[in-house]
Design a protein around this motif. Structure first.
Motif, PDB file in Angstrom:
ATOM      1  N   LEU A   1       0.836  -1.203   0.000  1.00 52.51           N
ATOM      2  CA  LEU A   1       0.000   0.000   0.000  1.00 52.51           C
ATOM      3  C   LEU A   1       0.869   1.250   0.000  1.00 52.51           C
ATOM      4  CD1 LEU A   1      -2.635   1.668   0.455  1.00 52.51           C
ATOM      5  CD2 LEU A   1      -2.253   1.327   2.908  1.00 52.51           C
ATOM      6  N   THR A   2       1.880   1.277   0.865  1.00 57.51           N
ATOM      7  CA  THR A   2       2.770   2.435   0.955  1.00 57.51           C
ATOM      8  C   THR A   2       3.479   2.678  -0.369  1.00 57.51           C
ATOM      9  OG1 THR A   2       3.114   2.005   3.317  1.00 57.51           O
ATOM     10  CG2 THR A   2       4.715   3.428   2.209  1.00 57.51           C
ATOM     11  N   ALA A   3       3.963   1.607  -0.983  1.00 52.77           N
ATOM     12  CA  ALA A   3       4.665   1.743  -2.260  1.00 52.77           C
ATOM     13  C   ALA A   3       3.753   2.366  -3.321  1.00 52.77           C
ATOM     14  CB  ALA A   3       5.175   0.384  -2.718  1.00 52.77           C
ATOM     15  N   ARG A   4       2.502   1.920  -3.362  1.00 53.41           N
ATOM     16  CA  ARG A   4       1.574   2.470  -4.367  1.00 53.41           C
ATOM     17  C   ARG A   4       1.278   3.946  -4.092  1.00 53.41           C
ATOM     18  NH1 ARG A   4      -1.303  -2.430  -3.462  1.00 53.41           N
ATOM     19  NH2 ARG A   4      -2.984  -1.230  -2.447  1.00 53.41           N
ATOM     20  N   LEU A   5       1.140   4.310  -2.830  1.00 46.30           N
ATOM     21  CA  LEU A   5       0.902   5.719  -2.503  1.00 46.30           C
ATOM     22  C   LEU A   5       2.102   6.577  -2.917  1.00 46.30           C
ATOM     23  CD1 LEU A   5      -0.689   5.334   1.057  1.00 46.30           C
ATOM     24  CD2 LEU A   5      -1.859   6.091  -1.026  1.00 46.30           C
ATOM     25  N   LEU A   6       3.303   6.093  -2.672  1.00 48.87           N
ATOM     26  CA  LEU A   6       4.502   6.842  -3.048  1.00 48.87           C
ATOM     27  C   LEU A   6       4.641   6.944  -4.562  1.00 48.87           C
ATOM     28  CD1 LEU A   6       6.996   5.359  -0.433  1.00 48.87           C
ATOM     29  CD2 LEU A   6       6.101   7.689  -0.454  1.00 48.87           C
ATOM     30  N   GLU A   7       4.314   5.867  -5.272  1.00 52.52           N
ATOM     31  CA  GLU A   7       4.401   5.893  -6.733  1.00 52.52           C
ATOM     32  C   GLU A   7       3.393   6.872  -7.315  1.00 52.52           C
ATOM     33  OE1 GLU A   7       6.101   1.351  -7.425  1.00 52.52           O
ATOM     34  OE2 GLU A   7       3.941   1.711  -7.323  1.00 52.52           O
ATOM     35  N   ALA A   8       2.244   7.002  -6.668  1.00 54.62           N
ATOM     36  CA  ALA A   8       1.250   7.977  -7.125  1.00 54.62           C
ATOM     37  C   ALA A   8       1.744   9.408  -6.949  1.00 54.62           C
ATOM     38  CB  ALA A   8      -0.061   7.774  -6.374  1.00 54.62           C
ATOM     39  N   MET A   9       2.713   9.606  -6.039  1.00 55.34           N
ATOM     40  CA  MET A   9       3.317  10.930  -5.844  1.00 55.34           C
ATOM     41  C   MET A   9       4.466  11.181  -6.816  1.00 55.34           C
ATOM     42  SD  MET A   9       3.649  10.989  -1.697  1.00 55.34           S
ATOM     43  CE  MET A   9       2.368  10.305  -0.648  1.00 55.34           C
ATOM     44  N   GLY A  10       4.807  10.184  -7.627  1.00 56.14           N
ATOM     45  CA  GLY A  10       5.884  10.358  -8.592  1.00 56.14           C
ATOM     46  C   GLY A  10       7.216   9.778  -8.173  1.00 56.14           C
ATOM     47  N   PHE A  11       7.258   9.058  -7.063  1.00 49.50           N
ATOM     48  CA  PHE A  11       8.499   8.440  -6.622  1.00 49.50           C
ATOM     49  C   PHE A  11       8.692   7.077  -7.286  1.00 49.50           C
ATOM     50  CE2 PHE A  11       7.677  11.013  -2.663  1.00 49.50           C
ATOM     51  CZ  PHE A  11       8.822  11.803  -2.756  1.00 49.50           C
ATOM     52  N   GLU A  12       9.947   6.718  -7.510  1.00 43.78           N
ATOM     53  CA  GLU A  12      10.287   5.350  -7.895  1.00 43.78           C
ATOM     54  C   GLU A  12      10.613   4.572  -6.625  1.00 43.78           C
ATOM     55  OE1 GLU A  12      13.326   5.062 -10.823  1.00 43.78           O
ATOM     56  OE2 GLU A  12      12.348   6.462 -12.227  1.00 43.78           O
ATOM     57  N   VAL A  13       9.930   3.468  -6.422  1.00 42.54           N
ATOM     58  CA  VAL A  13      10.018   2.721  -5.166  1.00 42.54           C
ATOM     59  C   VAL A  13      10.672   1.368  -5.412  1.00 42.54           C
ATOM     60  CG1 VAL A  13       8.744   1.792  -3.208  1.00 42.54           C
ATOM     61  CG2 VAL A  13       7.916   3.866  -4.359  1.00 42.54           C
ATOM     62  N   GLU A  14      11.736   1.103  -4.672  1.00 46.95           N
ATOM     63  CA  GLU A  14      12.358  -0.224  -4.687  1.00 46.95           C
ATOM     64  C   GLU A  14      11.712  -1.075  -3.595  1.00 46.95           C
ATOM     65  OE1 GLU A  14      16.528   0.156  -4.073  1.00 46.95           O
ATOM     66  OE2 GLU A  14      16.741   1.804  -5.511  1.00 46.95           O
ATOM     67  N   ARG A  15      11.264  -2.281  -3.962  1.00 45.22           N
ATOM     68  CA  ARG A  15      10.698  -3.228  -3.011  1.00 45.22           C
ATOM     69  C   ARG A  15      11.732  -4.317  -2.736  1.00 45.22           C
ATOM     70  NH1 ARG A  15       6.821  -1.241  -6.355  1.00 45.22           N
ATOM     71  NH2 ARG A  15       4.656  -0.998  -5.613  1.00 45.22           N
ATOM     72  N   HIS A  16      12.154  -4.427  -1.505  1.00 45.41           N
ATOM     73  CA  HIS A  16      13.154  -5.428  -1.121  1.00 45.41           C
ATOM     74  C   HIS A  16      12.512  -6.410  -0.148  1.00 45.41           C
ATOM     75  CE1 HIS A  16      16.529  -3.300  -3.033  1.00 45.41           C
ATOM     76  NE2 HIS A  16      15.933  -2.197  -2.622  1.00 45.41           N
ATOM     77  N   ALA A  17      12.023  -7.526  -0.690  1.00 52.35           N
ATOM     78  CA  ALA A  17      11.377  -8.547   0.134  1.00 52.35           C
ATOM     79  C   ALA A  17      12.437  -9.365   0.870  1.00 52.35           C
ATOM     80  CB  ALA A  17      10.514  -9.449  -0.730  1.00 52.35           C
ATOM     81  N   VAL A  18      12.236  -9.553   2.153  1.00 53.70           N
ATOM     82  CA  VAL A  18      13.133 -10.367   2.965  1.00 53.70           C
ATOM     83  C   VAL A  18      12.702 -11.822   2.823  1.00 53.70           C
ATOM     84  CG1 VAL A  18      13.931 -10.837   5.318  1.00 53.70           C
ATOM     85  CG2 VAL A  18      13.551  -8.478   4.559  1.00 53.70           C
ATOM     86  N   PRO A  19      13.631 -12.763   2.588  1.00 53.28           N
ATOM     87  CA  PRO A  19      13.247 -14.177   2.470  1.00 53.28           C
ATOM     88  C   PRO A  19      12.419 -14.646   3.660  1.00 53.28           C
ATOM     89  CG  PRO A  19      15.529 -13.884   1.819  1.00 53.28           C
ATOM     90  CD  PRO A  19      15.077 -12.560   2.368  1.00 53.28           C
ATOM     91  N   ALA A  20      11.397 -15.457   3.377  1.00 48.28           N
ATOM     92  CA  ALA A  20      10.444 -15.863   4.406  1.00 48.28           C
ATOM     93  C   ALA A  20      11.123 -16.573   5.570  1.00 48.28           C
ATOM     94  CB  ALA A  20       9.376 -16.761   3.782  1.00 48.28           C
ATOM     95  N   GLU A  21      12.106 -17.388   5.265  1.00 47.49           N
ATOM     96  CA  GLU A  21      12.772 -18.134   6.336  1.00 47.49           C
ATOM     97  C   GLU A  21      13.528 -17.197   7.273  1.00 47.49           C
ATOM     98  OE1 GLU A  21      13.251 -18.559   3.113  1.00 47.49           O
ATOM     99  OE2 GLU A  21      12.191 -20.448   2.661  1.00 47.49           O
ATOM    100  N   TYR A  22      14.183 -16.205   6.694  1.00 44.36           N
ATOM    101  CA  TYR A  22      14.931 -15.249   7.515  1.00 44.36           C
ATOM    102  C   TYR A  22      13.974 -14.395   8.345  1.00 44.36           C
ATOM    103  CZ  TYR A  22      18.590 -11.888   8.736  1.00 44.36           C
ATOM    104  OH  TYR A  22      19.467 -11.098   9.430  1.00 44.36           O
ATOM    105  N   ALA A  23      12.872 -13.980   7.716  1.00 49.84           N
ATOM    106  CA  ALA A  23      11.880 -13.189   8.454  1.00 49.84           C
ATOM    107  C   ALA A  23      11.318 -13.995   9.612  1.00 49.84           C
ATOM    108  CB  ALA A  23      10.764 -12.750   7.509  1.00 49.84           C
ATOM    109  N   ALA A  24      10.969 -15.260   9.367  1.00 49.64           N
ATOM    110  CA  ALA A  24      10.389 -16.095  10.417  1.00 49.64           C
ATOM    111  C   ALA A  24      11.363 -16.312  11.563  1.00 49.64           C
ATOM    112  CB  ALA A  24       9.959 -17.439   9.828  1.00 49.64           C
TER     113      ALA A  24
END
Length: 425
Positions: free
Chosen positions: A57-80
């Motif tokens: 949601l945050t990424a989409r709101l920022l992109e609507a403002m004209g920002f380029e957003v990098e999404r860095h997903a953390v591996p599920a095992e490391y997050a857990a």
């Protein structure tokens, strides 16, 4: 990190550039409040720590403002492994030319709302000049403080004002569980190497130090028995009747260890969770409890842990049939200034004092945050963001959490002015 920008030179309190920043922030303030409302209305409770939907949601709101957003997903095992269900860190980079890199870090995970609210904790209701909701103060407000300050800088640069350097947003989602999969991940993976960091705060003071935190889980083990023959067992709950007084005596003694850091009194300790037993008619064979020990900046975390372990083991050592296991759940080191942080703090204090119209001074706070991770990496870091006079006024981590809209607007101006100074040679 190669920049040697002087952060302490005096800058005019008013100038065409700063007037432009203020005018942009004022013109877009309704949009900023609307953005914060949307962020509050999307739950991101931690636990359980399933925060990737809020990041999207945050990424989409920022992109609507004209920002380029990098999404860095953390591996599920490391997050857990670090207590999270899903983590996506967001990075936005705005490069204005050669110069310092300034990162703005805020976290979007929040503690569960709990009971006692007079409003919907996910409603984002505005009442008497305050916006209410879980995360409104800690720290979804600073998602918008930082993003709209960056937008103001982009507008200034587009109008022809020369700026030199890069501003980055680091929006992360695990501050409530230690920051390892948030800023810790960003820094360890080399995704960013900032020269300065502003990290989210919760009052209009400039925070330059905070406590660390140690969480220990203590498992007390005995032997079960029928309640009709308790003499044939070893009662873990009875053992806790010896352990808990020892812990509370230790806690009381911490008041005699004052911190030298303004805003921080002394170390504290809380037994926050306890569970045990099998049934009413059975001698309990096990009991577990969790301890929160806050570490003041002058203390060594390793020494604190060793001391607390000895208190626990000594209390249970003479109890027949009782054994104890101690496991570290979390160790967050205190936040102390890195080289160069004093000059950055002086700059932010000056800018905040000018906008607030009263002295804003550096302080320490007794909680712990992600700021420590940047400072541990040797990066000059201070905490500054939207908030009232104190965390208590904001009801941080309590019912009716709130942020004053006037402070939100002023904090955005302070951040924009600070960035302007750092990006102007």
């Amino acid at each position: 990190m190669t920049d040697t920008t002087d952060t302490t030179d005096n800058a005019p309190a008013s100038s065409p550039a700063r007037d432009s920043l203020r005018q942009f922030i004022d013109a877009h303030f309704d949009e900023q409040v609307s953005t914060l409302t949307e962020l509050v209305r999307c739950p991101s409770d931690n636990p359980p720590g399933d925060c990737a939907p809020h990041a999207e949601l945050t990424a989409r709101l920022l992109e609507a403002m004209g920002f380029e957003v990098e999404r860095h997903a953390v591996p599920a095992e490391y997050a857990a492994a670090h207590g999270m269900r899903s983590v996506t860190n967001l990075i936005v980079r705005e490069r204005f030319g050669d110069g310092p890199v300034i990162a703005l870090n805020a976290h979007g995970d929040v503690v569960p709302p709990g009971a006692g609210w007079s409003v919907d904790p996910y409603g984002g209701e505005v009442r008497d000049g305050w916006l209410y909701g879980r995360g409104a103060a800690v720290s979804k407000s600073d998602f918008t403080t930082y993003a709209f300050a960056m937008r103001a800088l982009k507008h200034l640069a587009a109008s022809g004002t020369p700026l030199a350097g890069t501003v980055e947003l680091h929006l992360t989602y695990d501050e409530e569980t230690g920051g390892v999969t948030g800023p810790g991940w960003i820094l360890s993976k080399g995704l960013s190497s900032p020269d300065f960091v502003l990290s989210a705060a919760f009052s209009h003071h400039v925070v330059v130090a905070h406590n660390g935190c140690l969480h220990l889980e203590v498992s007390v083990r005995g032997t079960s028995a029928h309640a009709a023959r308790p003499d044939t067992g070893h009662d873990a709950i009875e053992a806790a009747a010896t352990l808990l007084p020892a812990l509370y005596r230790y806690r009381d003694g911490l008041a005699d260890r004052p911190s030298r850091t303004p805003g921080i009194t002394h170390p504290t300790m809380v037994v926050g969770l306890i569970a045990g037993g099998i049934n009413t008619n059975v001698v309990a064979d096990a009991l577990s409890l969790r301890i929160d020990r806050r570490i003041v900046p002058e203390e060594s975390p390793e020494a604190v842990e060793a001391e607390l372990r000895e208190v626990i083991e000594s209390a249970c050592r003479a109890l027949p049939g009782i054994s104890v296991e101690i496991r570290q759940i979390l160790l967050a080191r205190p936040f102390a200034p890195a080289p160069g942080a004093d000059e950055l703090a002086a700059l932010v204090c000056r800018e905040a004092s000018e906008v607030m119209g009263k002295p804003v001074t550096p302080i320490g706070v007794p909680l712990y945050t992600d700021a420590r991770l940047y400072s541990e990496a040797g990066i000059p870091t201070v905490m500054y963001g939207a908030g009232p006079e104190s965390l208590l006024e904001a009801n941080g981590h309590r019912a009716d959490e709130r942020v004053p809209l006037d402070a939100l607007r002023k904090a955005t101006r302070v951040v924009a002015n600070t960035l302007h100074h750092l990006l102007t040679r």
